[in-house]
Design a protein around this motif. Sequence first.
Motif, PDB file in Angstrom:
ATOM      1  N   TRP A  17       0.977  -1.077  -0.189  1.00  0.00           N
ATOM      2  CA  TRP A  17       0.070   0.154   0.052  1.00  0.00           C
ATOM      3  C   TRP A  17       0.931   1.191   0.184  1.00  0.00           C
ATOM      4  O   TRP A  17       1.597   1.255   1.023  1.00  0.00           O
ATOM      5  CB  TRP A  17      -0.811   0.075   1.302  1.00  0.00           C
ATOM      6  CG  TRP A  17      -1.865  -1.143   1.304  1.00  0.00           C
ATOM      7  CD1 TRP A  17      -1.845  -2.197   1.861  1.00  0.00           C
ATOM      8  CD2 TRP A  17      -3.180  -1.070   0.622  1.00  0.00           C
ATOM      9  NE1 TRP A  17      -2.739  -2.954   1.738  1.00  0.00           N
ATOM     10  CE2 TRP A  17      -3.825  -2.277   0.977  1.00  0.00           C
ATOM     11  CE3 TRP A  17      -3.673   0.072  -0.206  1.00  0.00           C
ATOM     12  CZ2 TRP A  17      -5.028  -2.689   0.428  1.00  0.00           C
ATOM     13  CZ3 TRP A  17      -5.138  -0.694  -0.684  1.00  0.00           C
ATOM     14  CH2 TRP A  17      -5.611  -1.845  -0.310  1.00  0.00           C
ATOM     15  N   VAL A  18       0.852   2.149  -0.872  1.00  0.00           N
ATOM     16  CA  VAL A  18       1.558   3.099  -1.242  1.00  0.00           C
ATOM     17  C   VAL A  18       0.824   4.418  -1.707  1.00  0.00           C
ATOM     18  O   VAL A  18      -0.020   4.211  -2.274  1.00  0.00           O
ATOM     19  CB  VAL A  18       2.781   2.909  -2.072  1.00  0.00           C
ATOM     20  CG1 VAL A  18       3.712   4.356  -2.251  1.00  0.00           C
ATOM     21  CG2 VAL A  18       3.604   1.749  -1.862  1.00  0.00           C
ATOM     22  N   SER A  19       1.038   5.569  -1.188  1.00  0.00           N
ATOM     23  CA  SER A  19       0.455   6.866  -1.603  1.00  0.00           C
ATOM     24  C   SER A  19       0.653   7.082  -2.893  1.00  0.00           C
ATOM     25  O   SER A  19       1.545   6.434  -3.480  1.00  0.00           O
ATOM     26  CB  SER A  19       0.483   7.878  -0.861  1.00  0.00           C
ATOM     27  OG  SER A  19       2.007   8.391  -1.036  1.00  0.00           O
ATOM     28  N   MET A  20      -0.342   7.612  -3.779  1.00  0.00           N
ATOM     29  CA  MET A  20      -0.287   7.771  -5.247  1.00  0.00           C
ATOM     30  C   MET A  20       0.710   8.901  -5.442  1.00  0.00           C
ATOM     31  O   MET A  20       1.380   8.948  -6.649  1.00  0.00           O
ATOM     32  CB  MET A  20      -1.457   8.389  -5.857  1.00  0.00           C
ATOM     33  CG  MET A  20      -2.517   7.506  -5.747  1.00  0.00           C
ATOM     34  SD  MET A  20      -4.005   7.923  -6.733  1.00  0.00           S
ATOM     35  CE  MET A  20      -4.913   8.993  -5.573  1.00  0.00           C
ATOM     36  N   ALA A  21       1.103   9.699  -4.426  1.00  0.00           N
ATOM     37  CA  ALA A  21       2.349  10.657  -4.635  1.00  0.00           C
ATOM     38  C   ALA A  21       3.653   9.894  -4.636  1.00  0.00           C
ATOM     39  O   ALA A  21       4.524  10.201  -5.213  1.00  0.00           O
ATOM     40  CB  ALA A  21       2.568  11.659  -3.472  1.00  0.00           C
ATOM     41  N   ASP A  22       3.698   8.710  -4.035  1.00  0.00           N
ATOM     42  CA  ASP A  22       5.065   8.257  -3.961  1.00  0.00           C
ATOM     43  C   ASP A  22       4.974   6.834  -4.861  1.00  0.00           C
ATOM     44  O   ASP A  22       5.575   5.954  -4.821  1.00  0.00           O
ATOM     45  CB  ASP A  22       5.272   7.586  -2.492  1.00  0.00           C
ATOM     46  CG  ASP A  22       5.327   8.638  -1.803  1.00  0.00           C
ATOM     47  OD1 ASP A  22       5.987   9.560  -1.909  1.00  0.00           O
ATOM     48  OD2 ASP A  22       5.117   8.598  -0.524  1.00  0.00           O
ATOM     49  N   ALA A  23       3.875   6.784  -5.788  1.00  0.00           N
ATOM     50  CA  ALA A  23       3.862   5.668  -6.788  1.00  0.00           C
ATOM     51  C   ALA A  23       4.995   5.276  -7.546  1.00  0.00           C
ATOM     52  O   ALA A  23       5.254   3.975  -7.887  1.00  0.00           O
ATOM     53  CB  ALA A  23       2.562   5.606  -7.183  1.00  0.00           C
ATOM     54  N   THR A  24       5.774   6.310  -8.024  1.00  0.00           N
ATOM     55  CA  THR A  24       6.952   6.153  -8.919  1.00  0.00           C
ATOM     56  C   THR A  24       7.988   6.117  -8.348  1.00  0.00           C
ATOM     57  O   THR A  24       9.104   5.338  -8.897  1.00  0.00           O
ATOM     58  CB  THR A  24       7.090   7.384  -9.784  1.00  0.00           C
ATOM     59  OG1 THR A  24       7.382   8.437  -8.838  1.00  0.00           O
ATOM     60  CG2 THR A  24       5.910   7.730 -10.571  1.00  0.00           C
ATOM     61  N   LYS A  25       8.211   5.858  -6.965  1.00  0.00           N
ATOM     62  CA  LYS A  25       9.314   5.537  -6.307  1.00  0.00           C
ATOM     63  C   LYS A  25       9.364   4.078  -5.771  1.00  0.00           C
ATOM     64  O   LYS A  25       8.700   3.417  -5.797  1.00  0.00           O
ATOM     65  CB  LYS A  25       9.444   6.329  -4.811  1.00  0.00           C
ATOM     66  CG  LYS A  25       9.364   7.828  -4.911  1.00  0.00           C
ATOM     67  CD  LYS A  25       9.226   8.588  -3.328  1.00  0.00           C
ATOM     68  CE  LYS A  25       9.290  10.046  -3.752  1.00  0.00           C
ATOM     69  NZ  LYS A  25       8.859  10.677  -2.511  1.00  0.00           N
ATOM     70  N   ALA A  26      10.746   3.728  -5.772  1.00  0.00           N
ATOM     71  CA  ALA A  26      11.108   2.294  -5.408  1.00  0.00           C
ATOM     72  C   ALA A  26      10.520   2.094  -3.957  1.00  0.00           C
ATOM     73  O   ALA A  26      10.505   2.803  -3.161  1.00  0.00           O
ATOM     74  CB  ALA A  26      12.495   2.105  -5.347  1.00  0.00           C
ATOM     75  N   CYS A  27      10.120   0.631  -3.755  1.00  0.00           N
ATOM     76  CA  CYS A  27       9.738   0.133  -2.523  1.00  0.00           C
ATOM     77  C   CYS A  27      10.664  -0.648  -1.744  1.00  0.00           C
ATOM     78  O   CYS A  27      11.289  -1.569  -2.445  1.00  0.00           O
ATOM     79  CB  CYS A  27       8.122  -0.291  -2.626  1.00  0.00           C
ATOM     80  SG  CYS A  27       7.550  -0.653  -1.013  1.00  0.00           S
ATOM     81  N   ALA A  28      10.799  -0.748  -0.676  1.00  0.00           N
ATOM     82  CA  ALA A  28      11.567  -1.615   0.228  1.00  0.00           C
ATOM     83  C   ALA A  28      10.953  -3.186   0.153  1.00  0.00           C
ATOM     84  O   ALA A  28       9.715  -3.195   0.538  1.00  0.00           O
ATOM     85  CB  ALA A  28      11.982  -1.232   1.434  1.00  0.00           C
ATOM     86  N   CYS A  29      11.605  -4.265  -0.208  1.00  0.00           N
ATOM     87  CA  CYS A  29      10.823  -5.596  -0.131  1.00  0.00           C
ATOM     88  C   CYS A  29      10.712  -5.955   1.518  1.00  0.00           C
ATOM     89  O   CYS A  29      11.806  -5.646   2.253  1.00  0.00           O
ATOM     90  CB  CYS A  29      11.774  -6.555  -0.708  1.00  0.00           C
ATOM     91  SG  CYS A  29      11.386  -8.187  -0.778  1.00  0.00           S
ATOM     92  N   PRO A  30       9.570  -6.425   1.827  1.00  0.00           N
ATOM     93  CA  PRO A  30       9.300  -6.900   3.109  1.00  0.00           C
ATOM     94  C   PRO A  30      10.293  -8.030   3.580  1.00  0.00           C
ATOM     95  O   PRO A  30      10.393  -8.286   4.671  1.00  0.00           O
ATOM     96  CB  PRO A  30       8.096  -7.142   3.082  1.00  0.00           C
ATOM     97  CG  PRO A  30       7.566  -7.501   1.687  1.00  0.00           C
ATOM     98  CD  PRO A  30       8.609  -6.711   0.814  1.00  0.00           C
ATOM     99  N   GLY A  31      10.871  -8.847   2.567  1.00  0.00           N
ATOM    100  CA  GLY A  31      11.477 -10.047   2.937  1.00  0.00           C
ATOM    101  C   GLY A  31      13.138  -9.514   2.944  1.00  0.00           C
ATOM    102  O   GLY A  31      13.713  -9.904   4.048  1.00  0.00           O
ATOM    103  N   CYS A  32      13.635  -8.926   2.207  1.00  0.00           N
ATOM    104  CA  CYS A  32      15.079  -8.604   2.205  1.00  0.00           C
ATOM    105  C   CYS A  32      15.453  -7.077   2.391  1.00  0.00           C
ATOM    106  O   CYS A  32      16.683  -6.840   2.698  1.00  0.00           O
ATOM    107  CB  CYS A  32      15.798  -9.341   1.157  1.00  0.00           C
ATOM    108  SG  CYS A  32      15.331  -8.411  -0.448  1.00  0.00           S
ATOM    109  N   SER A  33      14.477  -6.159   2.302  1.00  0.00           N
ATOM    110  CA  SER A  33      14.729  -4.778   2.510  1.00  0.00           C
ATOM    111  C   SER A  33      15.371  -3.978   1.328  1.00  0.00           C
ATOM    112  O   SER A  33      15.750  -3.213   1.480  1.00  0.00           O
ATOM    113  CB  SER A  33      15.395  -4.319   3.831  1.00  0.00           C
ATOM    114  OG  SER A  33      14.699  -4.912   4.983  1.00  0.00           O
ATOM    115  N   GLU A  34      15.523  -4.747   0.091  1.00  0.00           N
ATOM    116  CA  GLU A  34      15.968  -4.205  -1.179  1.00  0.00           C
ATOM    117  C   GLU A  34      15.269  -3.330  -1.642  1.00  0.00           C
ATOM    118  O   GLU A  34      13.913  -3.918  -1.761  1.00  0.00           O
ATOM    119  CB  GLU A  34      16.649  -5.359  -1.910  1.00  0.00           C
ATOM    120  CG  GLU A  34      17.883  -6.107  -1.462  1.00  0.00           C
ATOM    121  CD  GLU A  34      19.110  -5.374  -1.321  1.00  0.00           C
ATOM    122  OE1 GLU A  34      19.197  -4.384  -2.430  1.00  0.00           O
ATOM    123  OE2 GLU A  34      19.683  -5.297  -0.268  1.00  0.00           O
TER     124      GLU A  34
END
Length: 99
Positions: A17-34
Amino acid sequence: MPLYNYVCDDCGPFDEWVSMADATKACACPGCSELSQRDVASPQLSLMNGTLRRALARSEKSGTEPKVVKKAHLAGCGCGICKVGKKGPSTRHKWMIGH
């Protein structure tokens, strides 16, 4: 906030779940944090009925740039906003009939 699909090179796909303003940014993986890039996914709008599709488009559009509207009413619509400030004829001087 919409649910977006992401793909981690090591762990595979995941949703976040990410805000629309941050939709183009990369997101940290919940498993490995990459940091993972967003996956392209079709929203399947063709499966929705027209009313729901228009409501979704309106909410997406107003999420980052709300539209400024002015409330205008029809004469005699009867809503609470139109009744504010409008009073009926004064009964204060009824005894002065003919004066």
